[in-house]
Design a protein around this motif. Sequence first.
Motif, PDB file in Angstrom:
ATOM      1  N   SER A  61       0.951  -1.023   0.101  1.00  0.00           N
ATOM      2  CA  SER A  61       0.045   0.004   0.307  1.00  0.00           C
ATOM      3  C   SER A  61       0.055   1.347   0.199  1.00  0.00           C
ATOM      4  N   GLY A  62       0.740   2.265  -0.239  1.00  0.00           N
ATOM      5  CA  GLY A  62       1.187   3.950  -0.647  1.00  0.00           C
ATOM      6  C   GLY A  62       0.757   4.612  -1.763  1.00  0.00           C
ATOM      7  N   ILE A  63       1.929   4.972  -1.754  1.00  0.00           N
ATOM      8  CA  ILE A  63       1.677   6.043  -2.915  1.00  0.00           C
ATOM      9  C   ILE A  63       2.751   6.346  -4.709  1.00  0.00           C
ATOM     10  N   PHE A  64       2.335   5.836  -5.280  1.00  0.00           N
ATOM     11  CA  PHE A  64       3.090   4.934  -6.231  1.00  0.00           C
ATOM     12  C   PHE A  64       3.306   6.134  -7.573  1.00  0.00           C
ATOM     13  N   LEU A  89       5.074   0.086 -11.447  1.00  0.00           N
ATOM     14  CA  LEU A  89       5.154   0.745  -9.941  1.00  0.00           C
ATOM     15  C   LEU A  89       6.023   1.323  -9.302  1.00  0.00           C
ATOM     16  N   THR A  90       7.483   0.045  -9.390  1.00  0.00           N
ATOM     17  CA  THR A  90       8.509   0.211  -8.665  1.00  0.00           C
ATOM     18  C   THR A  90       9.540  -0.725  -9.010  1.00  0.00           C
ATOM     19  N   TRP A  91      10.556  -0.120  -8.832  1.00  0.00           N
ATOM     20  CA  TRP A  91      11.888  -1.647  -9.926  1.00  0.00           C
ATOM     21  C   TRP A  91      11.578  -2.758  -9.007  1.00  0.00           C
ATOM     22  N   ILE A  94       6.405  -4.903  -8.357  1.00  0.00           N
ATOM     23  CA  ILE A  94       4.381  -4.267  -8.484  1.00  0.00           C
ATOM     24  C   ILE A  94       4.577  -3.417  -9.713  1.00  0.00           C
ATOM     25  N   ALA A  95       3.545  -3.688 -10.476  1.00  0.00           N
ATOM     26  CA  ALA A  95       3.223  -3.244 -11.144  1.00  0.00           C
ATOM     27  C   ALA A  95       1.646  -4.076 -11.781  1.00  0.00           C
ATOM     28  N   LEU A  96       1.424  -2.790 -12.894  1.00  0.00           N
ATOM     29  CA  LEU A  96      -0.286  -2.695 -13.126  1.00  0.00           C
ATOM     30  C   LEU A  96      -0.130  -3.467 -14.582  1.00  0.00           C
ATOM     31  N   PHE A 400       8.950  10.242  -5.685  1.00  0.00           N
ATOM     32  CA  PHE A 400       8.773   9.841  -3.765  1.00  0.00           C
ATOM     33  C   PHE A 400       8.286   8.679  -4.064  1.00  0.00           C
ATOM     34  N   ILE A 401       8.188   7.097  -3.380  1.00  0.00           N
ATOM     35  CA  ILE A 401       7.949   5.931  -3.207  1.00  0.00           C
ATOM     36  C   ILE A 401       7.385   6.010  -1.519  1.00  0.00           C
TER      37      ILE A 401
END
Length: 410
Positions: A61-64, A89-91, A94-96, A400-401
């Motif tokens: 959970s959070g801001i991506f 969303l992250t290296w 995590i992705a859509l 900023f993640i």
Amino acid sequence: MFQRFALAVSLSLMSSTALAADGPLQIYISKAEQTLTVYDGDEVVATTKVSTGKPGHTTPSGIFSILEKRKYHESNLYSNAPMPFMQRLTWSGIALHEGKLPGYPASHGCVRLPNGFAKTLFSMTERGAHVIITDDAIAPKSITHANLFTPRLPVDDGGLLSDVELRPGRVEAGLGPVEVAMNAVPPRSGAETKVTIEEPPPLRILITRRTQRDVVSDVQRLLGTLGFDAGVSDGLLGTRTIAAINAFKEKHEIAKDAQILSETFLGTLYMQAGEDHPPTGQLMIRQKFAPLFSAPVNIREPEKALGTHFIEATAVDRYKRKAEWRGVTLDDHLPASTQKRLGIVTPADDKSIFSAEAALSRIVIPDDVRARIETMLSEGSSITISDTGIGPETGDGTDFITVTRSKPQA
């Protein structure tokens, strides 16, 4: 994401016309409801069911932000599994992406989207679009507060546009006269001049508590101004910095104790350097997935948590000095050990009290820092407020993640 503005100038009038553009999209995902909702301002423009991470592979959970987009991608973690219409969303993985939806959380951490919708969403978004992932569903709301940034023209006291790219060019259809770069000579009576301002990419602003590295960097800088050799201002407590601190303590008869950065030492250092007091917060800026600058700020009542909040600017009009801000407050439960390390006595467990507006009221931003940000503010710029600062997912090629923590189950 650029947006071009034409500035029409006469001897007595300055006005502007913004080229038509949609506002920035925000994507909200609820793990509890297994839903995704796309917002354009207050308007819901798309919704769908999703499948998030199964037990043992929970989607964070959070801001991506969307960091990368590929129409076809294969997982480098799970046997080259296909991930069509992937939006990273992250290296860390995590992705859509398009995938099967069994009606419950079933992925290895990614957010699976239905066939068709994945392609549609892929066509709607740009790199940098924000994705907010929470347990319970939340929705952005309008936020008004005096501490929010107000866009302004980058004009100095002489009336010249500065720190912005000015260049001759052709006016888009319907805008009229040819554009030229503005200079100190006003146009002749009756003439009209066009100046093109290339709107900067959106800013990513993080306001958080200071880390020890921030404090040490300031200590090194201040010791240097007072004639002590603390080395390069890199925020690291090396032998040269420690020697300079001890020399300062000896000169000012400050007792040496186990806490090398004691409150007494810091207070005396700032006083001797002619500065008010040690700042309690830090404001950091990123742009185009890279650090831009940072500056100290103050947080009133630092013993109280700020909470975790996300706020984004839309309808930015620097000529009228207006912007609309919308935001959300996220659940983020800090472990007792983290609260102790940060000096937090009162956690932000009640969102009705620890709102975004309440957090903004406690943040003091220096005027020069505010002015610099406001001349760079553009559509889609965002503010994240968090107690915990930069996490491990923030790095090269990211915004900023901010990863949030769920409340422990009783």
